[in-house]
Design a protein around this motif. Structure first.
Motif, mmCIF file in Angstrom:
data_model
loop_
_atom_site.group_PDB
_atom_site.id
_atom_site.type_symbol
_atom_site.label_atom_id
_atom_site.label_comp_id
_atom_site.label_asym_id
_atom_site.label_seq_id
_atom_site.Cartn_x
_atom_site.Cartn_y
_atom_site.Cartn_z
ATOM 1 N N ARG A 189 -0.356 7.527 -1.935
ATOM 2 C CA ARG A 189 0.055 7.395 -0.368
ATOM 3 C C ARG A 189 1.066 7.298 0.857
ATOM 4 O O ARG A 189 0.462 7.494 1.782
ATOM 5 C CB ARG A 189 -0.733 5.424 -0.239
ATOM 6 N N LYS B 111 -8.289 3.235 1.258
ATOM 7 C CA LYS B 111 -7.155 1.847 1.448
ATOM 8 C C LYS B 111 -6.934 1.422 2.073
ATOM 9 O O LYS B 111 -6.358 1.128 3.065
ATOM 10 C CB LYS B 111 -6.673 2.179 -0.319
ATOM 11 N N LEU C 27 1.408 -1.079 0.077
ATOM 12 C CA LEU C 27 -0.322 0.577 -0.078
ATOM 13 C C LEU C 27 1.141 1.697 -0.092
ATOM 14 O O LEU C 27 0.772 2.641 -0.918
ATOM 15 C CB LEU C 27 -1.133 0.139 1.761
ATOM 16 N N GLN D 103 -10.162 8.046 -2.209
ATOM 17 C CA GLN D 103 -9.715 6.649 -2.703
ATOM 18 C C GLN D 103 -8.154 5.929 -2.292
ATOM 19 O O GLN D 103 -8.527 4.982 -1.242
ATOM 20 C CB GLN D 103 -9.830 6.126 -4.049
ATOM 21 N N HIS D 104 -7.247 6.680 -1.654
ATOM 22 C CA HIS D 104 -5.868 6.543 -0.886
ATOM 23 C C HIS D 104 -6.859 6.460 0.180
ATOM 24 O O HIS D 104 -6.012 5.557 0.899
ATOM 25 C CB HIS D 104 -4.937 7.678 -1.135
#
Length: 115
Positions: free
Chosen positions: A31, A65, A25, A61-62
């Motif tokens: 990120r 996650k 990730l 969105q990052h």
């Protein structure tokens, strides 16, 4: 677990899988920048988008996650969702890596500049 040549135990396959997932990730520059920024203080998605230079939907969105992976947490403040890193180990790893790479990049830039 079998002891390695240095006399220490190898990590379990589960721990290795978790570490690989977390590092996977963080392999995204966006990120990694978000975690780096949140390690310095909490922020809402708008502030993060401004700081990291990303579009609001992409940063959101990052964050989703990172949150699902347990690397980032959030809390509600009125109508805002405030994000933060609540794991000092994640903060330490990110800071160590970025600091080391920053230190290595400075001499390389000086060498290139002299060409």
């Amino acid at each position: 677990m079998a002891a390695a040549g240095g006399g220490f135990e190898d990590p379990s396959p589960d721990v290795l899988a978790q570490a690989a997932a977390a590092l996977g990730l963080l392999a995204s520059p966006a990120r990694l920048h978000i975690v780096w920024t949140l390690a310095r203080g909490e922020s809402d998605v708008t502030g993060l988008a401004e700081r990291v230079g990303g579009a609001l939907p992409a940063v959101s969105q990052h964050l989703t996650k990172l949150k699902l992976a347990g690397l980032v947490r959030s809390r509600r403040e009125g109508r805002r969702q405030v994000y933060y890193v609540d794991d000092p180990d994640v903060v330490e790893v990110v800071q160590l890596l970025v600091d080391r790479l920053t230190g290595r990049a400075a001499p390389a830039r000086r060498r290139l500049h002299g060409l």
